[in-house]
Design an enzyme around this catalytic site. Structure first.
Site, PDB file in Angstrom:
ATOM      1  N   LYS A   1       0.454  -3.355  -2.159  1.00 43.66           N
ATOM      2  CA  LYS A   1      -0.307  -2.659  -2.628  1.00 43.66           C
ATOM      3  C   LYS A   1       0.347  -1.748  -3.903  1.00 43.66           C
ATOM      4  CE  LYS A   1      -0.377  -1.929   1.802  1.00 43.66           C
ATOM      5  NZ  LYS A   1       0.007  -2.719   2.356  1.00 43.66           N
TER       6      LYS A   1
ATOM      7  N   ARG B   1       3.848  -6.966  12.353  1.00 42.83           N
ATOM      8  CA  ARG B   1       3.113  -6.809  11.550  1.00 42.83           C
ATOM      9  C   ARG B   1       1.597  -7.218  10.350  1.00 42.83           C
ATOM     10  NH1 ARG B   1       7.913  -4.729   6.552  1.00 42.83           N
ATOM     11  NH2 ARG B   1       5.197  -3.738   5.191  1.00 42.83           N
TER      12      ARG B   1
ATOM     13  N   ARG C   1      -5.788   2.389   7.877  1.00 40.75           N
ATOM     14  CA  ARG C   1      -5.096   2.465   8.483  1.00 40.75           C
ATOM     15  C   ARG C   1      -5.805   1.509   8.994  1.00 40.75           C
ATOM     16  NH1 ARG C   1       0.216   1.468   5.893  1.00 40.75           N
ATOM     17  NH2 ARG C   1       1.032  -0.539   6.746  1.00 40.75           N
TER      18      ARG C   1
HETATM   19  P1  AP5 Z   1       5.019  -3.709  -2.271  1.00 39.40           P
HETATM   20  O1  AP5 Z   1       4.549  -3.920  -3.382  1.00 39.40           O
HETATM   21  O2  AP5 Z   1       5.916  -2.682  -1.984  1.00 39.40           O
HETATM   22  O3  AP5 Z   1       3.841  -4.373  -1.296  1.00 39.40           O
HETATM   23  P2  AP5 Z   1       2.859  -3.104  -0.508  1.00 39.40           P
HETATM   24  O4  AP5 Z   1       1.553  -4.112  -0.156  1.00 39.40           O
HETATM   25  O5  AP5 Z   1       2.971  -2.189  -0.393  1.00 39.40           O
HETATM   26  O6  AP5 Z   1       3.859  -3.461   1.390  1.00 39.40           O
HETATM   27  P3  AP5 Z   1       4.398  -2.905   2.017  1.00 39.40           P
HETATM   28  O7  AP5 Z   1       5.672  -3.440   2.875  1.00 39.40           O
HETATM   29  O8  AP5 Z   1       5.068  -1.847   1.315  1.00 39.40           O
HETATM   30  O9  AP5 Z   1       3.033  -2.432   3.159  1.00 39.40           O
HETATM   31  P4  AP5 Z   1       3.189  -1.842   4.050  1.00 39.40           P
HETATM   32  O10 AP5 Z   1       1.330  -2.228   4.514  1.00 39.40           O
HETATM   33  O11 AP5 Z   1       3.504  -3.100   6.282  1.00 39.40           O
HETATM   34  O12 AP5 Z   1       3.661  -0.884   4.517  1.00 39.40           O
HETATM   35  P5  AP5 Z   1       4.162   0.805   4.500  1.00 39.40           P
HETATM   36  O13 AP5 Z   1       5.123   1.261   3.611  1.00 39.40           O
HETATM   37  O14 AP5 Z   1       2.744   1.276   4.157  1.00 39.40           O
HETATM   38  O15 AP5 Z   1       5.577  -5.681  -2.463  1.00 39.40           O
HETATM   39  C1  AP5 Z   1       5.869  -6.545  -2.053  1.00 39.40           C
HETATM   40  C2  AP5 Z   1       6.828  -7.652  -2.406  1.00 39.40           C
HETATM   41  O16 AP5 Z   1       6.785  -8.462  -3.363  1.00 39.40           O
HETATM   42  C3  AP5 Z   1       8.100  -5.884  -3.334  1.00 39.40           C
HETATM   43  O17 AP5 Z   1       9.356  -7.022  -3.426  1.00 39.40           O
HETATM   44  C4  AP5 Z   1       7.500  -6.610  -4.794  1.00 39.40           C
HETATM   45  O18 AP5 Z   1       8.403  -5.960  -5.645  1.00 39.40           O
HETATM   46  C5  AP5 Z   1       6.751  -7.757  -4.846  1.00 39.40           C
HETATM   47  N1  AP5 Z   1       5.584  -8.066  -5.348  1.00 39.40           N
HETATM   48  C6  AP5 Z   1       4.423  -7.590  -5.725  1.00 39.40           C
HETATM   49  N2  AP5 Z   1       3.738  -7.567  -6.636  1.00 39.40           N
HETATM   50  C7  AP5 Z   1       4.260  -8.695  -6.772  1.00 39.40           C
HETATM   51  C8  AP5 Z   1       3.453 -10.205  -7.505  1.00 39.40           C
HETATM   52  N3  AP5 Z   1       2.197  -9.794  -7.921  1.00 39.40           N
HETATM   53  N4  AP5 Z   1       4.264 -11.256  -7.909  1.00 39.40           N
HETATM   54  C9  AP5 Z   1       5.328 -11.087  -6.628  1.00 39.40           C
HETATM   55  N5  AP5 Z   1       6.118 -10.579  -6.055  1.00 39.40           N
HETATM   56  C10 AP5 Z   1       5.487  -9.001  -6.388  1.00 39.40           C
HETATM   57  O19 AP5 Z   1       4.101   0.787   5.929  1.00 39.40           O
HETATM   58  C11 AP5 Z   1       5.283   1.102   6.834  1.00 39.40           C
HETATM   59  C12 AP5 Z   1       4.750   1.255   8.236  1.00 39.40           C
HETATM   60  O20 AP5 Z   1       4.671   2.653   8.137  1.00 39.40           O
HETATM   61  C13 AP5 Z   1       3.934   0.471   8.823  1.00 39.40           C
HETATM   62  O21 AP5 Z   1       4.626  -1.161   9.196  1.00 39.40           O
HETATM   63  C14 AP5 Z   1       3.795   1.845  10.013  1.00 39.40           C
HETATM   64  O22 AP5 Z   1       3.968   1.503  10.874  1.00 39.40           O
HETATM   65  C15 AP5 Z   1       3.358   3.182   9.078  1.00 39.40           C
HETATM   66  N6  AP5 Z   1       2.622   3.516   8.511  1.00 39.40           N
HETATM   67  C16 AP5 Z   1       2.052   3.809   7.335  1.00 39.40           C
HETATM   68  N7  AP5 Z   1       0.863   4.278   7.003  1.00 39.40           N
HETATM   69  C17 AP5 Z   1      -0.223   4.845   8.546  1.00 39.40           C
HETATM   70  C18 AP5 Z   1      -1.387   3.941   9.080  1.00 39.40           C
HETATM   71  N8  AP5 Z   1      -2.264   4.966   8.011  1.00 39.40           N
HETATM   72  N9  AP5 Z   1      -1.205   5.141  10.091  1.00 39.40           N
HETATM   73  C19 AP5 Z   1      -0.291   4.227  11.095  1.00 39.40           C
HETATM   74  N10 AP5 Z   1       0.793   3.330  10.537  1.00 39.40           N
HETATM   75  C20 AP5 Z   1       1.353   4.092   9.503  1.00 39.40           C
END
Ligand code: AP5
Ligand code: MG
Length: 213
Positions: A13, A171, A88
């Site tokens: 994402k 997660r 989320r």
């Molecule tokens: P990446 O693009 O980083 O993936 P992502 O979907 O952004 O994953 P996140 O881990 O950031 O998602 P998340 O939803 O758990 O975390 P967030 O920060 O939102 O890609 C992942 C990896 O794969 C990277 O190394 C990338 O380079 C690689 N990659 C990408 N595309 C690829 C491809 N096509 N092929 C190969 N490799 C690829 O949230 C973190 C925490 O914050 C949550 O757990 C929660 O506690 C809190 N939080 C955030 N928002 C909320 C909310 N709205 N409500 C409640 N809690 C929240």
């Protein structure tokens, strides 16, 4: 254009949201990045959010919704934005809908980046993140130019605390229970678009551009 990125943790994402934001000149808003910036600065919000994030749990809706609504009310959001990691939960989506409806607006696209759990677990161990500017890399797929350093700001890259295998499993479970119902929520509104997130990053992006254009 108001775009929501849906998908499991690690589906890509953030990677795709940044590309969309650059191409269409929209702000990229990641609630996860906002929380991580607050943790780094040691704010009260950051300390509260960290308790949940380190366990792979969602930060409570009350905290998250307020931050998001304040952010989208800013001047740079008047032509739209890309939301990454929000909503989320169904209650978060309902709050967003209500706030938009009050302005006579609605979400234009909810893009679901689909990646099976097995691929996710492999991806997360290789991810490295810059906690300064939010850039993300992958040791195999998207390595930084200089080992361990961010291409954009030169700071040190780290393995996020919540990318450790046990936390990733939590997660994913939280995603299936609380976040995946949003797929049907946006399908029912007629704005859901699905892309295969297991393909190369540029192929995933091309599929998204076809949808948005
Ligand atoms: P990446 O693009 O980083 O993936 P992502 O979907 O952004 O994953 P996140 O881990 O950031 O998602 P998340 O939803 O758990 O975390 P967030 O920060 O939102 O890609 C992942 C990896 O794969 C990277 O190394 C990338 O380079 C690689 N990659 C990408 N595309 C690829 C491809 N096509 N092929 C190969 N490799 C690829 O949230 C973190 C925490 O914050 C949550 O757990 C929660 O506690 C809190 N939080 C955030 N928002 C909320 C909310 N709205 N409500 C409640 N809690 C929240
Ligand atoms: Mg992300």
């Amino acid at each position: 254009m108001k775009i929501i990125m849906l998908g499991a943790p690690g589906a890509g994402k953030g990677t795709q949201a940044k590309l969309i934001a650059d191409k269409y000149n929209l702000p990229h808003i990641s609630t996860g990045d906002i929380f991580r910036a607050n943790i780094k600065e040691g704010t009260a919000l950051g300390m509260e959010a960290k308790k949940y994030m380190d366990q792979g749990l969602l930060v409570p809706d009350e905290l998250t919704v307020k931050i998001l609504l304040d952010r989208v009310a800013k001047e740079d959001c008047k032509n739209g934005y890309v939301l990454d990691g929000f909503p989320r939960t169904i209650p978060q989506a309902e709050v967003l809908d209500k706030a938009l409806a009050e302005l006579g607006e609605s979400v234009d696209f909810a893009i679901n980046v689909e990646v099976p759990d097995e691929n996710i677990i492999k991806r997360m161990g290789g991810r490295r993140a810059c906690l300064s500017c939010g850039a993300t890399y992958h040791l195999e797929h998207i390595p930084p130019k200089a080992e361990g350093l961010c291409d954009h700001c030169g700071r040190e890259l780290v393995l996020r605390d919540d990318d450790k295998p046990e936390t990733v499993k939590n997660r994913l479970q939280v995603y299936h229970e609380q976040t995946s119902p949003l797929i049907d929520f946006y399908r029912a509104k007629g704005v859901l678009k699905e892309v295969d997130g297991t393909r190369r990053m540029d192929e995933v992006f091309n599929a998204i551009v076809e949808i948005l254009d």
